[in-house]
Scaffold this motif. Structure first.
Motif, PDB file in Angstrom:
ATOM      1  N   TRP A 166       0.825  -1.209   0.000  1.00  0.00           N
ATOM      2  CA  TRP A 166       0.000   0.000   0.000  1.00  0.00           C
ATOM      3  C   TRP A 166       0.857   1.257   0.000  1.00  0.00           C
ATOM      4  O   TRP A 166       1.830   1.367   0.750  1.00  0.00           O
ATOM      5  N   GLU A 167       0.477   2.210  -0.860  1.00  0.00           N
ATOM      6  CA  GLU A 167       1.000   3.576  -0.796  1.00  0.00           C
ATOM      7  C   GLU A 167       0.068   4.351   0.112  1.00  0.00           C
ATOM      8  O   GLU A 167      -1.161   4.293  -0.058  1.00  0.00           O
ATOM      9  N   LEU A 168       0.618   5.063   1.098  1.00  0.00           N
ATOM     10  CA  LEU A 168      -0.203   5.756   2.088  1.00  0.00           C
ATOM     11  C   LEU A 168       0.060   7.260   2.053  1.00  0.00           C
ATOM     12  O   LEU A 168       1.211   7.694   1.976  1.00  0.00           O
ATOM     13  N   ARG A 169      -1.015   8.040   2.121  1.00  0.00           N
ATOM     14  CA  ARG A 169      -0.908   9.495   2.139  1.00  0.00           C
ATOM     15  C   ARG A 169      -1.944  10.088   3.094  1.00  0.00           C
ATOM     16  O   ARG A 169      -3.106   9.675   3.112  1.00  0.00           O
ATOM     17  N   ASN A 170      -1.513  11.073   3.879  1.00  0.00           N
ATOM     18  CA  ASN A 170      -2.431  11.963   4.579  1.00  0.00           C
ATOM     19  C   ASN A 170      -1.726  13.311   4.664  1.00  0.00           C
ATOM     20  O   ASN A 170      -0.604  13.449   4.172  1.00  0.00           O
ATOM     21  N   PRO A 171      -2.318  14.331   5.240  1.00  0.00           N
ATOM     22  CA  PRO A 171      -1.679  15.653   5.218  1.00  0.00           C
ATOM     23  C   PRO A 171      -0.295  15.701   5.859  1.00  0.00           C
ATOM     24  O   PRO A 171       0.489  16.605   5.584  1.00  0.00           O
ATOM     25  N   PHE A 172       0.022  14.716   6.726  1.00  0.00           N
ATOM     26  CA  PHE A 172       1.275  14.769   7.472  1.00  0.00           C
ATOM     27  C   PHE A 172       2.203  13.591   7.191  1.00  0.00           C
ATOM     28  O   PHE A 172       3.281  13.500   7.767  1.00  0.00           O
ATOM     29  N   TYR A 173       1.798  12.693   6.328  1.00  0.00           N
ATOM     30  CA  TYR A 173       2.541  11.449   6.166  1.00  0.00           C
ATOM     31  C   TYR A 173       2.540  10.996   4.714  1.00  0.00           C
ATOM     32  O   TYR A 173       1.514  11.053   4.034  1.00  0.00           O
ATOM     33  N   LYS A 174       3.711  10.523   4.262  1.00  0.00           N
ATOM     34  CA  LYS A 174       3.831   9.944   2.933  1.00  0.00           C
ATOM     35  C   LYS A 174       4.748   8.739   3.029  1.00  0.00           C
ATOM     36  O   LYS A 174       5.909   8.866   3.420  1.00  0.00           O
ATOM     37  N   GLY A 175       4.244   7.565   2.701  1.00  0.00           N
ATOM     38  CA  GLY A 175       5.059   6.370   2.804  1.00  0.00           C
ATOM     39  C   GLY A 175       4.410   5.189   2.125  1.00  0.00           C
ATOM     40  O   GLY A 175       3.397   5.327   1.436  1.00  0.00           O
ATOM     41  N   SER A 176       4.990   4.014   2.327  1.00  0.00           N
ATOM     42  CA  SER A 176       4.429   2.796   1.768  1.00  0.00           C
ATOM     43  C   SER A 176       4.712   1.645   2.716  1.00  0.00           C
ATOM     44  O   SER A 176       5.668   1.690   3.486  1.00  0.00           O
ATOM     45  N   VAL A 177       3.868   0.627   2.679  1.00  0.00           N
ATOM     46  CA  VAL A 177       4.033  -0.517   3.572  1.00  0.00           C
ATOM     47  C   VAL A 177       3.922  -1.808   2.787  1.00  0.00           C
ATOM     48  O   VAL A 177       3.322  -1.863   1.719  1.00  0.00           O
ATOM     49  N   LEU A 178       4.513  -2.859   3.370  1.00  0.00           N
ATOM     50  CA  LEU A 178       4.567  -4.166   2.736  1.00  0.00           C
ATOM     51  C   LEU A 178       5.380  -4.085   1.446  1.00  0.00           C
ATOM     52  O   LEU A 178       6.202  -3.187   1.293  1.00  0.00           O
ATOM     53  N   LYS A 179       5.189  -4.966   0.523  1.00  0.00           N
ATOM     54  CA  LYS A 179       6.048  -5.043  -0.652  1.00  0.00           C
ATOM     55  C   LYS A 179       5.827  -3.866  -1.599  1.00  0.00           C
ATOM     56  O   LYS A 179       4.697  -3.495  -1.882  1.00  0.00           O
ATOM     57  N   LYS A 180       6.920  -3.292  -2.080  1.00  0.00           N
ATOM     58  CA  LYS A 180       6.854  -2.195  -3.041  1.00  0.00           C
ATOM     59  C   LYS A 180       6.658  -2.764  -4.444  1.00  0.00           C
ATOM     60  O   LYS A 180       7.324  -3.723  -4.833  1.00  0.00           O
ATOM     61  N   ASP A 181       5.743  -2.177  -5.203  1.00  0.00           N
ATOM     62  CA  ASP A 181       5.481  -2.667  -6.553  1.00  0.00           C
ATOM     63  C   ASP A 181       4.739  -1.589  -7.329  1.00  0.00           C
ATOM     64  O   ASP A 181       4.271  -0.597  -6.765  1.00  0.00           O
ATOM     65  N   ILE A 182       4.626  -1.793  -8.634  1.00  0.00           N
ATOM     66  CA  ILE A 182       3.823  -0.898  -9.468  1.00  0.00           C
ATOM     67  C   ILE A 182       2.346  -1.254  -9.295  1.00  0.00           C
ATOM     68  O   ILE A 182       2.005  -2.290  -8.725  1.00  0.00           O
ATOM     69  N   SER A 183       1.472  -0.384  -9.774  1.00  0.00           N
ATOM     70  CA  SER A 183       0.027  -0.641  -9.775  1.00  0.00           C
ATOM     71  C   SER A 183      -0.492  -0.512 -11.203  1.00  0.00           C
ATOM     72  O   SER A 183      -0.135   0.432 -11.907  1.00  0.00           O
ATOM     73  N   ILE A 184      -1.299  -1.468 -11.620  1.00  0.00           N
ATOM     74  CA  ILE A 184      -1.946  -1.401 -12.933  1.00  0.00           C
ATOM     75  C   ILE A 184      -3.453  -1.537 -12.728  1.00  0.00           C
ATOM     76  O   ILE A 184      -3.914  -2.465 -12.061  1.00  0.00           O
ATOM     77  N   ILE A 185      -4.212  -0.598 -13.287  1.00  0.00           N
ATOM     78  CA  ILE A 185      -5.668  -0.595 -13.135  1.00  0.00           C
ATOM     79  C   ILE A 185      -6.311  -0.511 -14.516  1.00  0.00           C
ATOM     80  O   ILE A 185      -5.852   0.241 -15.387  1.00  0.00           O
ATOM     81  N   HIS A 186      -7.359  -1.270 -14.721  1.00  0.00           N
ATOM     82  CA  HIS A 186      -8.137  -1.221 -15.957  1.00  0.00           C
ATOM     83  C   HIS A 186      -9.334  -0.300 -15.716  1.00  0.00           C
ATOM     84  O   HIS A 186     -10.199  -0.609 -14.904  1.00  0.00           O
ATOM     85  N   LEU A 187      -9.378   0.822 -16.400  1.00  0.00           N
ATOM     86  CA  LEU A 187     -10.439   1.807 -16.183  1.00  0.00           C
ATOM     87  C   LEU A 187     -11.560   1.682 -17.217  1.00  0.00           C
ATOM     88  O   LEU A 187     -11.304   1.663 -18.425  1.00  0.00           O
TER      89      LEU A 187
END
Length: 316
Positions: A166-187
């Motif tokens: 997961w990529e995580l964002r809030n007004p005070f925090y920017k980070g990622s948890v667990l395995k780092k990877d790309i994301s692909i979404i079919h829109l």
């Protein structure tokens, strides 16, 4: 940020952000031309597992802090001040998470407590400040988590990658948890469309993806979010599956390096950064566009009010 935290950031990502690409690499190491000078044969070795470097041509080496001290010719304090401003995608304010064999199990010092649909008002307000409406909510989640022995429950906007990280964002925090990877979404595609689709739009971070969806609500195709410039090579491997590639990368040095490297491999890819050439990224462009539209609307309302006052005066 302190030295210990800065030294946990992959040096490969630091080098990419400065515009240095490896001449050769594998899972264990990478070789670069001397970042401190000029040479024709790569003598700068990066040990990926230990996250340390050694410059064979000069017989020196060290960690991230020592690299930046020499690279910028500044003090440790100035290095940390510089690092704070970079927003490295792999920086975790909490203790670094050791990866399990599956790369999906949280460390005892870090625990995701809940994943649900976005509903927290603070997170919704944060998205609104970034120019994003409820139209993009289905693409993200609300992730609650704990860090270390702290009893406090933290929460952030979560964007999932292909490996369940997961990529995580809030007004005070920017980070990622667990395995780092790309994301692909079919829109906006059904299963038949996905089989036929050869169109992909590429972003560095998910805020730019959300900005794109906000502006192009009926876009039909695939989107790829790198989630880290360190995943450039993995991104290129996936781009081989597409005949039509559109790049919406950042206008900073790291973004330009990524763009040039992708265009070198895929010359027919379409660089769309000219659309937001005066901005750092697509989200900043969206925010400024909304601000300008708001100012124009406000000015129009003021003009109408003045006209109404003048008409009222003439009638009297």
């Amino acid at each position: 940020m302190n030295c210990k935290q800065f030294n946990t950031i992959p040096l490969e990502e630091v080098l990419l952000s400065l515009g240095h690409l490896p001449t050769k690499h594998n899972e264990k190491e990478a070789w670069f031309l001397n970042p401190f000078g000029t040479e024709t044969h790569a003598s700068f070795k990066l040990d990926k597992k230990q996250n340390v470097w050694y410059l064979h041509s000069e017989g020196i080496g060290g960690n991230n802090t020592e690299f930046m001290k020499k690279y910028l010719n500044i003090s440790v304090k100035e290095v940390l001040e510089w690092a704070e401003k970079q927003n490295f995608s792999s920086f975790h304010p909490q203790t670094k998470i050791p990866q399990s064999k599956t790369n999906l199990k949280p460390n005892p010092n870090y625990q995701i407590t809940e994943i649900k649909e976005l509903q927290n008002e603070n997170l919704i307000n944060y998205l609104q400040q970034r120019g994003l409406s409820q139209f993009v909510y289905p693409l993200v989640k609300e992730v609650h988590f704990k860090m270390g022995d702290k009893k406090q429950n933290f929460y952030a906007i979560g964007f999932e990658n292909n490996s369940g990280g997961w990529e995580l964002r809030n007004p005070f925090y920017k980070g990622s948890v667990l395995k780092k990877d790309i994301s692909i979404i079919h829109l906006n595609q059904d299963s038949d469309d996905q089989l036929k689709n050869r169109n992909v739009v590429v972003f560095e971070g998910f805020m730019d993806l959300l900005s794109f969806v906000e502006m192009k609500r009926f876009f039909k195709g695939d989107v790829l979010v790198m989630n880290s410039i360190a995943l450039l090579n993995k991104t290129k491997e996936h781009l081989k599956n597409y005949s039509e590639i559109h790049l919406f990368l950042d206008n900073d040095q790291a973004g330009k390096v990524c763009k040039d490297e992708i265009l070198k491999t895929f010359p027919k890819a379409n660089d769309c950064s000219e659309i937001y050439s005066e901005n750092k990224d697509l989200n900043e462009f969206l925010i400024e566009r909304i601000k300008k539209e708001s100012e124009i609307l406000h000015q129009k309302e003021q003009n109408e009010q003045q006209q109404n006052v003048q008409v009222f005066k003439r009638r009297r």
